[in-house]
Design an enzyme around this catalytic site. Structure first.
Site, PDB file in Angstrom:
ATOM      1  N   ASN A   9       0.865  -1.187   0.000  1.00 34.91           N
ATOM      2  CA  ASN A   9       0.000   0.000   0.000  1.00 34.91           C
ATOM      3  C   ASN A   9       0.898   1.232   0.000  1.00 34.91           C
ATOM      4  O   ASN A   9       1.550   1.530   0.990  1.00 34.91           O
ATOM      5  CB  ASN A   9      -0.884  -0.043   1.254  1.00 34.91           C
ATOM      6  N   TRP A  10       0.919   1.925  -1.128  1.00 33.36           N
ATOM      7  CA  TRP A  10       1.827   3.069  -1.259  1.00 33.36           C
ATOM      8  C   TRP A  10       1.254   4.346  -0.637  1.00 33.36           C
ATOM      9  O   TRP A  10       1.894   5.396  -0.656  1.00 33.36           O
ATOM     10  CB  TRP A  10       2.189   3.291  -2.733  1.00 33.36           C
ATOM     11  N   LYS A  11       0.024   4.269  -0.152  1.00 31.11           N
ATOM     12  CA  LYS A  11      -0.608   5.423   0.526  1.00 31.11           C
ATOM     13  C   LYS A  11      -0.444   6.692  -0.324  1.00 31.11           C
ATOM     14  O   LYS A  11      -0.471   6.606  -1.549  1.00 31.11           O
ATOM     15  CB  LYS A  11      -0.033   5.575   1.933  1.00 31.11           C
ATOM     16  N   HIS A  96      -9.358   1.224   5.111  1.00 32.49           N
ATOM     17  CA  HIS A  96      -8.072   1.356   5.821  1.00 32.49           C
ATOM     18  C   HIS A  96      -8.260   2.244   7.060  1.00 32.49           C
ATOM     19  O   HIS A  96      -9.053   3.190   7.028  1.00 32.49           O
ATOM     20  CB  HIS A  96      -7.019   1.965   4.883  1.00 32.49           C
ATOM     21  N   GLU A  98      -6.615   4.557   8.232  1.00 26.48           N
ATOM     22  CA  GLU A  98      -6.389   5.997   7.989  1.00 26.48           C
ATOM     23  C   GLU A  98      -7.641   6.635   7.398  1.00 26.48           C
ATOM     24  O   GLU A  98      -7.981   7.779   7.728  1.00 26.48           O
ATOM     25  CB  GLU A  98      -5.157   6.169   7.082  1.00 26.48           C
ATOM     26  N   GLU A 168      -5.206  -5.189  10.490  1.00 29.35           N
ATOM     27  CA  GLU A 168      -4.158  -4.185  10.701  1.00 29.35           C
ATOM     28  C   GLU A 168      -4.399  -3.501  12.045  1.00 29.35           C
ATOM     29  O   GLU A 168      -5.170  -2.533  12.112  1.00 29.35           O
ATOM     30  CB  GLU A 168      -4.195  -3.136   9.584  1.00 29.35           C
ATOM     31  N   GLY A 174       2.886   1.854  10.905  1.00 27.76           N
ATOM     32  CA  GLY A 174       3.864   2.930  10.807  1.00 27.76           C
ATOM     33  C   GLY A 174       4.603   3.214  12.099  1.00 27.76           C
ATOM     34  O   GLY A 174       5.261   4.240  12.238  1.00 27.76           O
ATOM     35  N   SER A 214       3.728  -2.576  10.188  1.00 25.08           N
ATOM     36  CA  SER A 214       5.181  -2.675  10.355  1.00 25.08           C
ATOM     37  C   SER A 214       5.758  -4.011   9.880  1.00 25.08           C
ATOM     38  O   SER A 214       6.676  -4.556  10.485  1.00 25.08           O
ATOM     39  CB  SER A 214       5.581  -2.395  11.809  1.00 25.08           C
ATOM     40  N   GLY A 235       2.987  -1.270   4.238  1.00 27.04           N
ATOM     41  CA  GLY A 235       3.036   0.158   3.943  1.00 27.04           C
ATOM     42  C   GLY A 235       4.459   0.595   3.622  1.00 27.04           C
ATOM     43  O   GLY A 235       4.963   0.401   2.516  1.00 27.04           O
ATOM     44  N   GLY A 236       5.131   1.169   4.613  1.00 22.57           N
ATOM     45  CA  GLY A 236       6.453   1.780   4.415  1.00 22.57           C
ATOM     46  C   GLY A 236       7.455   0.919   3.665  1.00 22.57           C
ATOM     47  O   GLY A 236       8.134   1.400   2.745  1.00 22.57           O
TER      48      GLY A 236
HETATM   49  P1  13P Z   1       3.275   0.111   7.669  1.00 24.67           P
HETATM   50  O1  13P Z   1       3.749  -1.162   7.000  1.00 24.67           O
HETATM   51  O2  13P Z   1       4.029   1.316   7.220  1.00 24.67           O
HETATM   52  O3  13P Z   1       3.196  -0.049   9.148  1.00 24.67           O
HETATM   53  O4  13P Z   1       1.757   0.346   7.153  1.00 24.67           O
HETATM   54  C1  13P Z   1       0.842  -0.678   7.229  1.00 24.67           C
HETATM   55  C2  13P Z   1      -0.360  -0.295   6.483  1.00 24.67           C
HETATM   56  O5  13P Z   1      -1.091   0.604   6.874  1.00 24.67           O
HETATM   57  C3  13P Z   1      -0.661  -1.006   5.228  1.00 24.67           C
HETATM   58  O6  13P Z   1      -1.932  -0.708   4.762  1.00 24.67           O
END
Ligand code: 13P
Length: 252
Positions: A9-11, A96, A98, A168, A174, A214, A235-236
């Site tokens: 997920n590149w957000k 998600h 967020e 999640e 994050g 993470s 994510g990251g």
């Molecule tokens: P991180 O891997 O950066 O913790 O993010 C997880 C995430 O929100 C994937 O959708």
């Protein structure tokens, strides 16, 4: 057997040029990954360019959200599921944390978005998970069960099989604080059991449940060894082709 999914997920990161460059770099690094499905979710603006670049590869492209509506109309700023398909996507992330925290995506909205995704033949990757306060209060399973009940309200077992769930925990996103494989396994087993009770045994055994929060090249293998973890939503560590490919090519 449930085929694992490793999704990135590149957000809200990457301009089109960077997204295409990362996708291009990723392609040869995961070309032999037949043990899992590989998915990347760039921002809307880069979907078409990335999907064009990845055509004929084993990497699927996902959007990060979609409109709950299925008819085109006056919905400024929204993107309909058929537009997402038209851009070359096969998957879409829904609910998600967020979006739930910052953009008002309630479970009822998530339910409508799941229906819209299924209507257009997109695979929804539906996110659920508790906050740290909820976990510390001993309410993690209760919170997740409520999210599941409301998000999957009035879907049939055959519709649920077409969904991918992503557990999640909000406190792991994050933060560098991954859930331990035991913590994640416990919740995944709970979710699968819940699906068996509410739908049926086939839906429960076929449903893929990803873990997100993470995930890194260093912890993916331990997570994937857990019986009910069927992949990861990253994510990251998905933003760079090299680190994401190491997650895709985890030891198993
Ligand atoms: P991180 O891997 O950066 O913790 O993010 C997880 C995430 O929100 C994937 O959708």
């Amino acid at each position: 057997m449930r085929k694992p999914i490793i999704a990135g997920n590149w957000k809200m990161f990457k301009l089109i040029s960077d997204a295409v460059a990362t996708a291009t770099a990723l392609k040869p690094l995961v070309a032999n990954a037949n043990h899992c499905e590989v998915v990347i979710a760039p921002p809307f603006t880069a979907l078409k360019a990335v999907a064009d670049r990845l055509e004929g590869s084993n990497i699927h492209v996902s959007a990060q959200d979609l409109a709950p509506e299925i008819k085109h109309g006056a919905h400024t700023g929204e993107v309909c599921g058929d537009m997402i398909k038209d851009a070359g996507c096969s998957h879409v992330i829904i609910g998600h944390s967020e979006r739930r925290a910052m953009y008002g995506d309630t479970d009822a909205v998530v339910n409508r978005k799941i229906r819209a995704a299924l209507h257009f033949g997109l695979t929804p990757i539906v996110c659920i998970g508790e906050t740290l306060d909820e976990r510390d209060a001993g309410n993690a399973e209760k919170v997740v069960a409520t999210q599941l009940a409301q998000s999957l309200a009035e879907l049939t077992a055959s519709e649920v099989i077409r969904i991918v769930l992503a557990y999640e925990p909000v406190w792991a996103i994050g933060t560098g604080r991954t859930a331990t494989p035991e913590q994640a396994q416990q919740m995944h087993a709970f979710i699968r059991q819940w699906i068996a009770q509410q739908f049926d045994a086939t839906a429960a055994s076929d449903l893929r449940i990803l873990y997100g929060g993470s995930v890194k090249p260093e912890n993916i293998s331990d997570l994937m060894r857990a019986a009910d973890i069927d992949g990861a939503l990253v994510g990251g560590a998905s933003l760079e082709a090299e680190s994401f490919s190491r997650i895709v090519n985890y030891e198993w």
